[in-house]
Design a protein around this motif. Structure first.
Motif, PDB file in Angstrom:
ATOM      1  N   LEU A 274      30.180 -13.490 -26.330  1.00  0.00           N
ATOM      2  CA  LEU A 274      30.059 -14.532 -25.366  1.00  0.00           C
ATOM      3  C   LEU A 274      31.441 -14.869 -24.680  1.00  0.00           C
ATOM      4  O   LEU A 274      31.827 -15.500 -23.703  1.00  0.00           O
ATOM      5  CB  LEU A 274      29.385 -15.923 -26.271  1.00  0.00           C
ATOM      6  CG  LEU A 274      28.216 -15.460 -26.719  1.00  0.00           C
ATOM      7  CD1 LEU A 274      27.678 -17.292 -27.460  1.00  0.00           C
ATOM      8  CD2 LEU A 274      27.434 -15.968 -25.545  1.00  0.00           C
ATOM      9  N   GLN A 275      32.203 -14.613 -25.931  1.00  0.00           N
ATOM     10  CA  GLN A 275      33.724 -14.878 -25.127  1.00  0.00           C
ATOM     11  C   GLN A 275      33.790 -14.331 -23.908  1.00  0.00           C
ATOM     12  O   GLN A 275      35.127 -14.586 -23.236  1.00  0.00           O
ATOM     13  CB  GLN A 275      34.449 -14.468 -26.679  1.00  0.00           C
ATOM     14  CG  GLN A 275      36.183 -14.760 -25.989  1.00  0.00           C
ATOM     15  CD  GLN A 275      37.112 -14.736 -27.187  1.00  0.00           C
ATOM     16  OE1 GLN A 275      37.199 -14.699 -28.558  1.00  0.00           O
ATOM     17  NE2 GLN A 275      38.313 -14.197 -27.025  1.00  0.00           N
ATOM     18  N   ALA A 276      33.707 -13.090 -24.426  1.00  0.00           N
ATOM     19  CA  ALA A 276      34.316 -11.806 -23.025  1.00  0.00           C
ATOM     20  C   ALA A 276      33.497 -12.186 -21.824  1.00  0.00           C
ATOM     21  O   ALA A 276      33.666 -11.536 -20.810  1.00  0.00           O
ATOM     22  CB  ALA A 276      34.032 -10.424 -24.538  1.00  0.00           C
ATOM     23  N   THR A 277      32.142 -11.957 -22.026  1.00  0.00           N
ATOM     24  CA  THR A 277      31.486 -12.582 -20.592  1.00  0.00           C
ATOM     25  C   THR A 277      31.282 -14.058 -19.949  1.00  0.00           C
ATOM     26  O   THR A 277      31.604 -14.229 -19.168  1.00  0.00           O
ATOM     27  CB  THR A 277      30.484 -11.676 -21.056  1.00  0.00           C
ATOM     28  OG1 THR A 277      29.023 -12.225 -22.586  1.00  0.00           O
ATOM     29  CG2 THR A 277      30.549 -10.289 -21.626  1.00  0.00           C
ATOM     30  N   MET A 278      30.127 -14.801 -20.605  1.00  0.00           N
ATOM     31  CA  MET A 278      30.043 -16.116 -20.348  1.00  0.00           C
ATOM     32  C   MET A 278      31.112 -16.982 -20.322  1.00  0.00           C
ATOM     33  O   MET A 278      31.099 -17.582 -18.895  1.00  0.00           O
ATOM     34  CB  MET A 278      29.054 -16.474 -21.001  1.00  0.00           C
ATOM     35  CG  MET A 278      27.605 -16.011 -21.713  1.00  0.00           C
ATOM     36  SD  MET A 278      26.322 -17.299 -22.281  1.00  0.00           S
ATOM     37  CE  MET A 278      26.652 -18.178 -20.826  1.00  0.00           C
ATOM     38  N   ALA A 279      32.538 -17.033 -20.938  1.00  0.00           N
ATOM     39  CA  ALA A 279      33.979 -17.526 -21.550  1.00  0.00           C
ATOM     40  C   ALA A 279      34.658 -16.753 -20.306  1.00  0.00           C
ATOM     41  O   ALA A 279      35.397 -18.034 -20.027  1.00  0.00           O
ATOM     42  CB  ALA A 279      34.439 -18.068 -22.652  1.00  0.00           C
ATOM     43  N   GLY A 280      34.579 -15.823 -20.717  1.00  0.00           N
ATOM     44  CA  GLY A 280      36.200 -14.770 -19.950  1.00  0.00           C
ATOM     45  C   GLY A 280      36.902 -15.259 -20.379  1.00  0.00           C
ATOM     46  O   GLY A 280      38.055 -15.447 -20.054  1.00  0.00           O
ATOM     47  N   ALA A 288      44.837 -18.893 -28.816  1.00  0.00           N
ATOM     48  CA  ALA A 288      46.021 -20.712 -28.138  1.00  0.00           C
ATOM     49  C   ALA A 288      44.924 -22.186 -28.485  1.00  0.00           C
ATOM     50  O   ALA A 288      45.725 -23.144 -29.111  1.00  0.00           O
ATOM     51  CB  ALA A 288      46.251 -20.546 -27.183  1.00  0.00           C
ATOM     52  N   TYR A 289      43.714 -21.576 -28.236  1.00  0.00           N
ATOM     53  CA  TYR A 289      42.475 -22.459 -28.596  1.00  0.00           C
ATOM     54  C   TYR A 289      43.127 -22.460 -29.999  1.00  0.00           C
ATOM     55  O   TYR A 289      42.794 -23.950 -30.207  1.00  0.00           O
ATOM     56  CB  TYR A 289      40.931 -22.435 -28.295  1.00  0.00           C
ATOM     57  CG  TYR A 289      40.104 -22.850 -28.788  1.00  0.00           C
ATOM     58  CD1 TYR A 289      39.922 -24.235 -27.766  1.00  0.00           C
ATOM     59  CD2 TYR A 289      39.369 -22.906 -29.690  1.00  0.00           C
ATOM     60  CE1 TYR A 289      39.032 -24.772 -28.280  1.00  0.00           C
ATOM     61  CE2 TYR A 289      37.949 -24.034 -29.997  1.00  0.00           C
ATOM     62  CZ  TYR A 289      37.978 -24.770 -29.190  1.00  0.00           C
ATOM     63  OH  TYR A 289      37.161 -26.271 -29.284  1.00  0.00           O
ATOM     64  N   TYR A 303      31.660 -20.081 -30.926  1.00  0.00           N
ATOM     65  CA  TYR A 303      30.701 -19.624 -29.223  1.00  0.00           C
ATOM     66  C   TYR A 303      30.884 -20.888 -28.514  1.00  0.00           C
ATOM     67  O   TYR A 303      30.909 -21.420 -28.623  1.00  0.00           O
ATOM     68  CB  TYR A 303      29.330 -19.766 -29.850  1.00  0.00           C
ATOM     69  CG  TYR A 303      28.481 -19.298 -31.107  1.00  0.00           C
ATOM     70  CD1 TYR A 303      27.969 -17.443 -31.009  1.00  0.00           C
ATOM     71  CD2 TYR A 303      28.850 -19.779 -32.592  1.00  0.00           C
ATOM     72  CE1 TYR A 303      27.608 -17.033 -32.469  1.00  0.00           C
ATOM     73  CE2 TYR A 303      27.934 -18.962 -33.261  1.00  0.00           C
ATOM     74  CZ  TYR A 303      27.898 -18.429 -33.389  1.00  0.00           C
ATOM     75  OH  TYR A 303      27.283 -17.543 -34.612  1.00  0.00           O
ATOM     76  N   PHE A 304      31.841 -18.957 -27.567  1.00  0.00           N
ATOM     77  CA  PHE A 304      32.359 -19.796 -25.945  1.00  0.00           C
ATOM     78  C   PHE A 304      31.051 -19.806 -25.104  1.00  0.00           C
ATOM     79  O   PHE A 304      30.612 -18.291 -25.366  1.00  0.00           O
ATOM     80  CB  PHE A 304      33.217 -19.272 -25.622  1.00  0.00           C
ATOM     81  CG  PHE A 304      35.273 -20.020 -26.581  1.00  0.00           C
ATOM     82  CD1 PHE A 304      34.762 -20.926 -26.595  1.00  0.00           C
ATOM     83  CD2 PHE A 304      34.742 -18.605 -27.410  1.00  0.00           C
ATOM     84  CE1 PHE A 304      36.360 -21.373 -27.652  1.00  0.00           C
ATOM     85  CE2 PHE A 304      36.318 -19.497 -28.766  1.00  0.00           C
ATOM     86  CZ  PHE A 304      37.001 -20.722 -28.499  1.00  0.00           C
ATOM     87  N   ILE A 305      30.625 -20.715 -24.169  1.00  0.00           N
ATOM     88  CA  ILE A 305      30.319 -21.235 -23.453  1.00  0.00           C
ATOM     89  C   ILE A 305      30.544 -21.329 -22.257  1.00  0.00           C
ATOM     90  O   ILE A 305      31.639 -22.205 -22.023  1.00  0.00           O
ATOM     91  CB  ILE A 305      28.522 -21.057 -23.457  1.00  0.00           C
ATOM     92  CG1 ILE A 305      28.471 -22.786 -23.768  1.00  0.00           C
ATOM     93  CG2 ILE A 305      27.707 -20.276 -24.708  1.00  0.00           C
ATOM     94  CD1 ILE A 305      27.561 -23.000 -23.693  1.00  0.00           C
ATOM     95  N   LYS A 306      30.093 -20.834 -20.486  1.00  0.00           N
ATOM     96  CA  LYS A 306      30.797 -21.585 -19.661  1.00  0.00           C
ATOM     97  C   LYS A 306      30.330 -22.678 -18.509  1.00  0.00           C
ATOM     98  O   LYS A 306      28.865 -21.499 -18.557  1.00  0.00           O
ATOM     99  CB  LYS A 306      31.608 -20.855 -18.997  1.00  0.00           C
ATOM    100  CG  LYS A 306      32.431 -21.429 -17.364  1.00  0.00           C
ATOM    101  CD  LYS A 306      33.389 -20.613 -16.435  1.00  0.00           C
ATOM    102  CE  LYS A 306      34.398 -20.284 -17.372  1.00  0.00           C
ATOM    103  NZ  LYS A 306      35.467 -19.255 -16.789  1.00  0.00           N
ATOM    104  N   VAL A 311      34.934 -24.441 -19.841  1.00  0.00           N
ATOM    105  CA  VAL A 311      34.410 -23.727 -21.106  1.00  0.00           C
ATOM    106  C   VAL A 311      34.338 -24.671 -22.362  1.00  0.00           C
ATOM    107  O   VAL A 311      35.010 -25.607 -22.335  1.00  0.00           O
ATOM    108  CB  VAL A 311      35.517 -22.683 -21.393  1.00  0.00           C
ATOM    109  CG1 VAL A 311      35.789 -22.233 -22.787  1.00  0.00           C
ATOM    110  CG2 VAL A 311      36.147 -21.866 -20.451  1.00  0.00           C
ATOM    111  N   TRP A 312      32.853 -24.295 -22.696  1.00  0.00           N
ATOM    112  CA  TRP A 312      32.401 -25.096 -23.887  1.00  0.00           C
ATOM    113  C   TRP A 312      32.217 -24.286 -25.317  1.00  0.00           C
ATOM    114  O   TRP A 312      32.626 -23.313 -25.116  1.00  0.00           O
ATOM    115  CB  TRP A 312      31.141 -25.894 -23.724  1.00  0.00           C
ATOM    116  CG  TRP A 312      31.218 -26.403 -22.729  1.00  0.00           C
ATOM    117  CD1 TRP A 312      30.643 -26.363 -21.549  1.00  0.00           C
ATOM    118  CD2 TRP A 312      30.627 -28.003 -22.536  1.00  0.00           C
ATOM    119  NE1 TRP A 312      30.584 -27.730 -21.026  1.00  0.00           N
ATOM    120  CE2 TRP A 312      30.478 -28.281 -21.615  1.00  0.00           C
ATOM    121  CE3 TRP A 312      30.718 -29.010 -24.192  1.00  0.00           C
ATOM    122  CZ2 TRP A 312      30.738 -30.178 -21.294  1.00  0.00           C
ATOM    123  CZ3 TRP A 312      31.062 -30.101 -23.547  1.00  0.00           C
ATOM    124  CH2 TRP A 312      31.005 -31.014 -22.219  1.00  0.00           C
ATOM    125  N   ALA A 313      32.846 -25.011 -26.619  1.00  0.00           N
ATOM    126  CA  ALA A 313      33.070 -24.457 -27.601  1.00  0.00           C
ATOM    127  C   ALA A 313      31.902 -24.330 -29.088  1.00  0.00           C
ATOM    128  O   ALA A 313      32.338 -25.788 -29.104  1.00  0.00           O
ATOM    129  CB  ALA A 313      34.156 -24.225 -28.173  1.00  0.00           C
TER     130      ALA A 313
END
Length: 393
Positions: A274-280, A288-289, A303-306, A311-313
């Motif tokens: 999810l970090q690499a694909t949906m959230a980029g 940093a987050y 679980y990061f989604i955009k 972007v939401w965590a």
């Protein structure tokens, strides 16, 4: 004289630990039973992780039946079937409410004695803790029993469904076995693979049996169950696969497939995907987050989604029971990937240690007040220049 002095000191220490354990129990009860999120997390934890780990998902046709049985358990309306489930140890052996009762009593109940008395457990489910008996006719006591009953009902809902699923498989696997034998086998599988107070490993059981154990690590019982359930899932799955019974072999493959999905995909691979694909997000951005998070949340898995460019965590650490094992491992892996291999021991060790030996809950508030530091917000709790009485306000 020295012997009497030692006995007196031991009794005094035991009394102190009992008092502190009770204070912890009351603080924990207020923090958990007084929060809607607590009940939602418990329900979702069973639905999303403990159940799927066993290759089990609630049968839509039986959801209403199981919910009604759990509701009857909550109300104390035990029919013959519910009483039978209690006698098998399927229902009424939940970890959270029993640990809470232990803490309020100041010492843990002997699980062996509890297991021997499970048949009549339904009649005194919420009165096991002697300290609670004085609350029975008070508003606080009634509210406590009501909310604790909801926790027990959530546990019962999951276990009844899992039990009936295991029973249906065993009936096909052993058509010639008696109903009594099959029911006991199904109950044993549920107790092996679901959180059960009476099934704690000896090390955890002995450690938490005293007031001191409850003071040092009040959540050790629950967290120990996570390891026990995980290990038993693998052992049971392997024994089913090698049983020589085609029905059990299929069940074993299903069980180990569920284990691999929950641990390998949901708890490990999915956050990175999810970090690499949906959230980029890059590793540097994710790092940093984390740097801007409160100390208690830095090691959690997100679980990061955009959504619409934002972007939401999503933090499932307190919903995923296996996060206590996976979070330290994943943070150590992150340290390796980002060139911080020298920090692995510190990051992983600290995260795992904090899971089991976090500050005692009743003392945590006092410690934070003394330090004048709110760990969650990272801000002072009170104004140092304020009058002393206002610092308590």
């Amino acid at each position: 004289s020295q012997v009497l002095e030692k006995e007196s000191s031991a009794k005094a220490m035991e009394k102190v630990t009992e008092v502190v354990a009770r204070a912890t129990g009351l603080a924990l009860g207020a923090k958990t039973l007084g929060s809607i999120g607590f009940f939602m997390r418990n329900f979702l934890s069973n639905l999303m992780f403990f159940g799927p780990m066993q290759g089990y998902f609630p049968n839509p046709a039986k959801i209403k039946k199981h919910a009604l049985l759990a509701l009857d358990q909550w109300k104390g309306n035990t029919d013959d079937y519910l009483s039978h489930l209690i006698s098998l140890g399927v229902v009424g052996d939940d970890v959270r409410s029993n640990v809470l009762n232990d803490m309020i009593r100041g010492k843990a109940e002997d699980p062996a004695a509890m297991q021997r008395n499970l048949h009549g457990f339904s009649d005194s489910l919420f009165d096991k803790a002697g300290a609670l008996q004085t609350l029975n006719n008070k508003t606080a006591g009634k509210a406590y029993k009501f909310l604790q009953g909801a926790s027990v009902a959530i546990d019962a809902y999951h276990k009844i469904g899992l039990y009936e699923y295991e029973l249906s498989v065993l009936k096909k696997a052993y058509p010639s076995k008696s109903r009594t034998e099959i029911e006991q086998l199904a109950a044993d599988k549920v107790k092996m693979t679901a959180q059960s107070y009476s099934q704690a490993p000896p090390l955890i059981r002995n450690f938490t049996r005293s007031g001191l154990g409850l003071v040092i690590a009040p959540f050790a019982r629950f967290k120990g169950e996570v390891f026990r359930v995980g290990i038993n899932t693998i052992k049971l799955g392997m024994s089913e696969i090698t049983s020589g019974n085609s029905v059990l072999r299929k069940r074993g493959i299903q069980r180990l497939g569920g284990f691999a999905t929950v641990i390998g995909f949901l708890s490990t691979a999915l956050p990175y995907i999810l970090q690499a694909t949906m959230a980029g997000m890059s590793d540097e951005e994710e790092e940093a987050y984390r740097a801007g998070l409160p100390e208690y949340a830095k090691n959690n898995t997100y679980y990061f989604i955009k959504i619409k460019g934002k972007v939401w965590a999503i933090d499932l650490t307190y919903t995923n029971p296996f996060a206590l094992v996976m979070d330290p491992i994943l943070r150590s892996a992150d340290a390796i990937r980002t060139g911080r291999a020298d920090e692995i021991a510190e990051i992983g060790g600290r995260a795992l240690f904090q899971q089991f030996f976090s500050e005692q809950i009743a003392f945590k508030a006092a410690t934070s007040w003394a330090k004048n530091y709110d760990e969650q917000s990272g801000r002072p709790i009170y104004n140092d220049a304020a009058p002393f009485h206002e610092k308590f306000g």
